[in-house]
Design an enzyme around this catalytic site. Structure first.
Site, PDB file in Angstrom:
ATOM      1  N   HIS A   1       0.946  -1.352   0.265  1.00 15.30           N
ATOM      2  CA  HIS A   1       0.007   0.003  -0.168  1.00 15.30           C
ATOM      3  C   HIS A   1       0.750   1.074  -0.028  1.00 15.30           C
ATOM      4  O   HIS A   1       1.329   1.709   0.608  1.00 15.30           O
ATOM      5  CB  HIS A   1      -1.224  -0.183   1.460  1.00 15.30           C
ATOM      6  CG  HIS A   1      -1.697   1.021   1.040  1.00 15.30           C
ATOM      7  ND1 HIS A   1      -1.664   1.577   2.834  1.00 15.30           N
ATOM      8  CD2 HIS A   1      -2.538   1.769   0.591  1.00 15.30           C
ATOM      9  CE1 HIS A   1      -3.363   3.131   2.096  1.00 15.30           C
ATOM     10  NE2 HIS A   1      -3.232   2.598   1.385  1.00 15.30           N
TER      11      HIS A   1
ATOM     12  N   HIS B   1      -7.524   8.447  -4.438  1.00 19.84           N
ATOM     13  CA  HIS B   1      -7.524   7.153  -4.226  1.00 19.84           C
ATOM     14  C   HIS B   1      -8.898   6.834  -5.227  1.00 19.84           C
ATOM     15  O   HIS B   1      -9.150   6.174  -6.861  1.00 19.84           O
ATOM     16  CB  HIS B   1      -8.188   5.809  -3.553  1.00 19.84           C
ATOM     17  CG  HIS B   1      -8.043   5.593  -2.659  1.00 19.84           C
ATOM     18  ND1 HIS B   1      -6.974   6.645  -1.610  1.00 19.84           N
ATOM     19  CD2 HIS B   1      -6.793   4.885  -2.313  1.00 19.84           C
ATOM     20  CE1 HIS B   1      -6.080   5.631  -0.801  1.00 19.84           C
ATOM     21  NE2 HIS B   1      -5.595   5.208  -0.815  1.00 19.84           N
TER      22      HIS B   1
ATOM     23  N   ARG C   1      -0.791  24.345  -0.621  1.00 21.72           N
ATOM     24  CA  ARG C   1      -0.455  23.430  -0.427  1.00 21.72           C
ATOM     25  C   ARG C   1      -0.938  23.095   0.840  1.00 21.72           C
ATOM     26  O   ARG C   1      -0.467  23.135   1.494  1.00 21.72           O
ATOM     27  CB  ARG C   1       1.403  23.740  -0.234  1.00 21.72           C
ATOM     28  CG  ARG C   1       1.994  22.277  -0.501  1.00 21.72           C
ATOM     29  CD  ARG C   1       2.036  21.323   0.907  1.00 21.72           C
ATOM     30  NE  ARG C   1       2.384  20.278   0.576  1.00 21.72           N
ATOM     31  CZ  ARG C   1       1.478  19.044   0.000  1.00 21.72           C
ATOM     32  NH1 ARG C   1       0.231  18.835   0.702  1.00 21.72           N
ATOM     33  NH2 ARG C   1       2.284  17.491   0.327  1.00 21.72           N
TER      34      ARG C   1
ATOM     35  N   CYS D   1       7.524  26.432  -1.087  1.00 20.92           N
ATOM     36  CA  CYS D   1       6.926  24.496  -1.073  1.00 20.92           C
ATOM     37  C   CYS D   1       8.248  23.762  -1.280  1.00 20.92           C
ATOM     38  O   CYS D   1       9.222  24.061  -2.025  1.00 20.92           O
ATOM     39  CB  CYS D   1       6.016  24.015  -1.941  1.00 20.92           C
ATOM     40  SG  CYS D   1       5.847  22.251  -1.705  1.00 20.92           S
TER      41      CYS D   1
ATOM     42  N   TYR E   1      10.200  15.828   4.359  1.00 17.30           N
ATOM     43  CA  TYR E   1      10.690  17.082   4.128  1.00 17.30           C
ATOM     44  C   TYR E   1      12.350  17.558   4.869  1.00 17.30           C
ATOM     45  O   TYR E   1      12.285  17.896   5.544  1.00 17.30           O
ATOM     46  CB  TYR E   1       9.894  18.656   4.476  1.00 17.30           C
ATOM     47  CG  TYR E   1       8.759  18.340   3.860  1.00 17.30           C
ATOM     48  CD1 TYR E   1       8.631  18.506   2.407  1.00 17.30           C
ATOM     49  CD2 TYR E   1       7.923  17.988   4.500  1.00 17.30           C
ATOM     50  CE1 TYR E   1       6.749  19.144   1.699  1.00 17.30           C
ATOM     51  CE2 TYR E   1       6.549  18.607   3.975  1.00 17.30           C
ATOM     52  CZ  TYR E   1       6.565  19.003   3.075  1.00 17.30           C
ATOM     53  OH  TYR E   1       4.937  19.069   2.356  1.00 17.30           O
TER      54      TYR E   1
END
Lengths: 622, 622
Positions: free
Chosen positions: B177, B201, B276, B323, B461
């Site tokens: 998964h 999904h 974001r 970002c 990150y």
């Protein structure tokens, strides 16, 4: 001919033509007179055109009086010459006009002579044409008294100097002098003491240059007087140095250790710590040493060495210092830059102890009121040139007064008193900041609204675009270098080393450091020129010793040493070993040198590359 | 056969072989049973070999009991499989083993589905072999009650879920998964609410994957009950967005403006400011909003929005947020990374107003005592997933409490209350620091000796070497991204643009910014791919408006816009326009992308390049 000259002669090419027409064996004195006259006319022409140079309009109404040829004027005039003449002059300008500017800072940095030589040589060849190639100077030189020589101290009156009894009219050379108008300090007197200070002059071609300008002999009487005044060597109090150091310049002393020594010791022994002096090492008596703190409301504060040691807590910081010119030699392979040809070892790491600058400023009256107007803290060294002007630099106020700035007035290096070459008895240590601001032999601290006005702060240690050259550079457009960018280099193997295939692996070592207290968090190493990468082991202590505790954020002042042991790639015949480091702001090193090339050759921090050969034939081993 | 299987079957290749030997049209149930048995055996074999995995020795004595397959175990097992099998399995591992790890963070980031699909597809092909290619599932599925389904909530008991009345045994899929073991949250129940939350999904291939695992139907009675519980869309309170935004992911919402908008406005209008979100936008009632401050000696402090606005001075800071994934798409062209495929516009500049975090911490009892032990300030958002766990991040304490850190608890953006997408009613603005730490919809502040334990702080990150892949990555080995490195990009012309020769010149515009308050001091622009460079004009305001005053050193939080107008080179048919910026620590951007490529696709700050064609034929103009 005078008027014709005024209206038509605009270049030395024209001048050469006239001279060719009229040359004869005995024409020298007249030609010289003409030459001077022409020079004057050219000068007037140049002055008439000066208005084009925006920055010079402050010279006001054009005058036919001779002005001192300040560097900016000379440069502008050179450009005007080239504008108004043919191909020869354009190539002259391209080849040489930037050079004297190179040289100006070059002399201050202890170099520039090579460029000056080229510039002079070209000019001299033209002068030779004037004199005619067949001329032999069999005529006796006139005798001048010192009094007569001393009258020639300006471009208006001519610039004369004496050297070993000869009298030289160097008026025309002033604008070409690599050291800029500092040469005017010698006007009317003996040049020997200056050459003793700026030892870059002790080269044969410098004498060749000078000989071209000889106009007479000093009277025997005055020569005797002159010789009676012994010119002492200002470098006579420089200390002994370790012979392992690679000397880039002797006076002032600039030297770096062999690179492999750096990675052999987390703390660089003081004797091997790179040395970068701008001036002679000043002899300082610690008993009478005084540090002056100025610019604060309480008035000036004067501290003795004893005061510094006893009235303020002693702090110890491990900090790496790096010269802005470290790895300059790699930039020189792209295109010649101005400056000492440093290898990769103009960087070292030491433990420094002393008083916090912050504490001293507080004691001298620093407070919130001062922060309202002050922006910089200036430092003056006790090292000085013949005019008495000292080395100087400044740092931003917030770095100086921050509790986390860790700026020291250091009186110890690696646990002992500061060595002479590193600033005895007191130097500033500004962790994370370019070496040039870590002023040695500290004499004065000035809190100010302005940066230091020193040459090294204003017109030297700054970075520029690769597209900027000495004709277009505006030093005001770039900030003085303070924090340095991420850096790393391979200390072993050396470039060109040979590894035996039978060794099966190669051990690569190096250093990595970043300015501003940014911690090195990773070093990537490639054996194939940057195609594939592996991560090096980092260390913050010597092997077998406990690692230094992790520094607080933003206070990683010391380098990391790193090492990779990599199997030799089976089919490679040579390796291009590359390293690049990353700091905790994730700044990376640029890949290549040309895009970061700059005329001053500073901030050379592209990936470091060494080429290593693999020797296949084991029989050849010894 | 059991013992033979135990000793010989170590791979799915072997398994396929057995299956091929014994397949028949009606053998499916027995094969499935065998398959399960084999899976179990393989698991035991894997467990026996687990000791090789150093980090897993804490599992203690090997047991034949099924353990929950934690990601680390699954990864290790995958490696063991590949070690003990033939080429097919090695290629399986090469191609797919990393993918589930990719996916884990991928799902959290709103992506990863593509990789997961590939992983599943390969597995499914193998399962198809087991089932025999000719098999048609004409047999009716058994009926299960919800009670029966609910019993399957672990790897030991099997992992079952329901979807639109079907019952699915996804035990074998758990390790594949992309979202990692978050899938276990759905075990024993309906999967619809999770898919509503993680909208990634909602793609056809996800249904294809699921259909392979169908084992039964939910009883009509229980299906009715399930449908009665309406699963509301957690994104229903997301605000309307401006249609000009380029959407990288809809739920959670991630979008960037067209690049040319950025350079058209020094302050980015809030509607165009890149968005974001990691989770649904939480609806917050400003009247009942509470901000909790914890971890300080005075005990918890709770502030209302009114308190924040009235009890603390209001500060305004112009700060650029970026970002970590800005320009990730350029890394994808080198090699696929995990993450949203951001262009160059995941960066924007705004004016933020609010209380200083420092002031609030002081009011909550922060003092020198706290600095003795505290190292970090953690933030928790009010945005949360279905389990109630919130978005979280932390910053170093010294940044939070520094007078020069300028960290805001902002309640205004560009002079108005915060828009919903930007954290209404209160967000943290940490100038100079990666966007991910600027927590929106702020609910809690915790002063701590530890970093935030959130996924985004610990395992997301961070930057790694290009040589690090998802099999070798150790997230603990890299620091959480805080300050970002020097960055710049060309906003116009766009890549692929055409310039008419008749225009004679090209105007190039862009932005430049650096983290940590380091001011951009220069942008170099090249039209020839980096061979020659010119210096761009910088600006810190919109045209016609006064430039913002120069920031104090270390506090340059806002970007600079830049522009170059360059004549079209006479002979060029196309231009490769390149930009690179320099900050006042003289950090430079790396030249190329591959050497800074990293598996997470963050910190993409190589020179930005756009190709532009020059159209020669003016007749073709329209």
């Amino acid at each position: 001919m005078g008027m014709w000259v005024m209206s038509h002669v605009r270049s030395l090419t024209d001048l050469n033509f006239i001279v060719t027409l009229s040359h004869s064996r005995y024409a020298l004195p007249r030609l010289r007179a003409w030459s001077r006259q022409l020079h004057s006319c050219l000068h007037i022409n140049a002055m008439l055109l000066l208005r084009r140079c925006h920055s010079l309009t402050r010279f006001g109404p054009v005058s036919i009086q001779r002005h001192p040829v300040a560097p900016a004027v000379a440069s502008c005039a050179a450009r005007l010459w080239s504008n108004s003449s043919g191909d020869d002059q354009r190539s002259y300008q391209r080849a040489h006009s930037p050079s004297w500017r190179h040289g100006l800072a070059g002399l201050l940095a202890g170099t520039g002579a090579v460029l000056a030589y080229g510039l002079h040589k070209h000019k001299a060849e033209q002068v030779d044409t004037i004199r005619t190639p067949t001329l032999e100077t069999t005529l006796p030189f006139p005798i001048f008294s010192q009094e007569e020589v001393t009258k020639h101290r300006s471009l208006e009156d001519g610039v004369w100097v004496t050297y070993q009894g000869g009298v030289y009219d160097i008026t025309e050379f002033v604008a070409m002098h690599p050291g800029g108008d500092k040469i005017m300090l010698a006007a009317g007197g003996a040049i020997e003491p200056f050459w003793a200070l700026y030892a870059v002059h002790n080269q044969e071609h410098v004498l060749e240059i000078l000989s071209e300008y000889k106009v007479g002999e000093l009277s025997a009487e005055d020569l005797k007087k002159q010789q009676a005044v012994k010119s002492s060597d200002p470098y006579s109090s420089d200390p002994e140095r370790h012979p392992v150091l690679h000397i880039n310049n002797l006076k002032p002393f600039n030297a770096e250790p062999p690179p492999e020594i750096l990675s052999d010791s987390y703390i660089t022994p003081s004797a091997f710590f790179f040395k970068r002096n701008h001036l002679p090492v000043p002899p300082v008596d610690p008993a009478s040493y005084q540090l002056h703190v100025e610019g604060l409301p309480g008035g000036a504060l004067t501290l003795s060495l004893e005061d510094l040691k006893t009235k303020f807590p002693k702090h110890t910081v491990t900090a790496t210092l790096q010269c802005a010119g470290n790895r300059r030699s790699e930039m020189n392979t792209v295109k010649q830059v101005k400056g000492l040809n440093w290898g990769i070892a103009a960087i070292s790491n030491a433990t420094w102890s002393g008083a916090n600058l912050r504490d001293v400023l507080m004691a001298a009256g620093y407070g919130p009121d001062v922060a309202q107007w002050a922006r910089h803290v200036q430092f003056e060294g006790l090292d000085h040139d013949v005019t008495g002007s000292t080395y100087g630099a400044s740092i931003p106020l917030n770095k100086a007064v921050s509790e986390e700035g860790d700026v020291l007035l250091a009186y110890e290096m690696n646990g002992k008193e500061l060595p002479a070459d590193h600033g005895f008895p007191v130097r500033v240590v500004v962790p994370g900041t370019v070496g040039a601001r870590n002023v040695k032999w500290l004499g004065k601290i000035i809190v100010s609204s302005e940066e230091s006005s020193s040459h090294w702060q204003q017109n030297d240690y700054k970075g520029f675009s690769p597209g900027t050259d000495w004709d277009t550079v505006d030093f005001k457009s770039a900030p003085a270098i303070q924090e340095l960018p991420i850096q790393s280099a391979i200390t072993t193997p050396a470039d060109g080393a040979v590894v035996d295939r039978s060794e099966e692996e190669v051990i690569v070592k190096g250093y990595a450091w970043s300015g501003g207290g940014r911690e090195v968090v990773r070093v990537d190493v490639s054996l194939d020129g940057g195609k594939t990468w592996q991560v090096a082991q980092l260390r913050t202590s010597d092997k077998g010793q406990a690692a230094e505790p992790s520094p607080p954020p933003g206070r990683a002042w010391a380098w990391k040493l790193w090492e990779v042991t990599a199997p030799l790639p089976p089919e490679a015949q040579e390796l291009e070993i590359v390293c690049k480091a990353v700091d905790n702001s994730y700044n990376m090193q640029p890949d290549t040198v040309p895009p970061i090339w700059n005329l001053r050759g500073v901030l050379s921090n592209a990936w470091h590359r060494v080429n290593v050969k693999i020797r296949e034939d084991e029989d050849e081993e010894e």
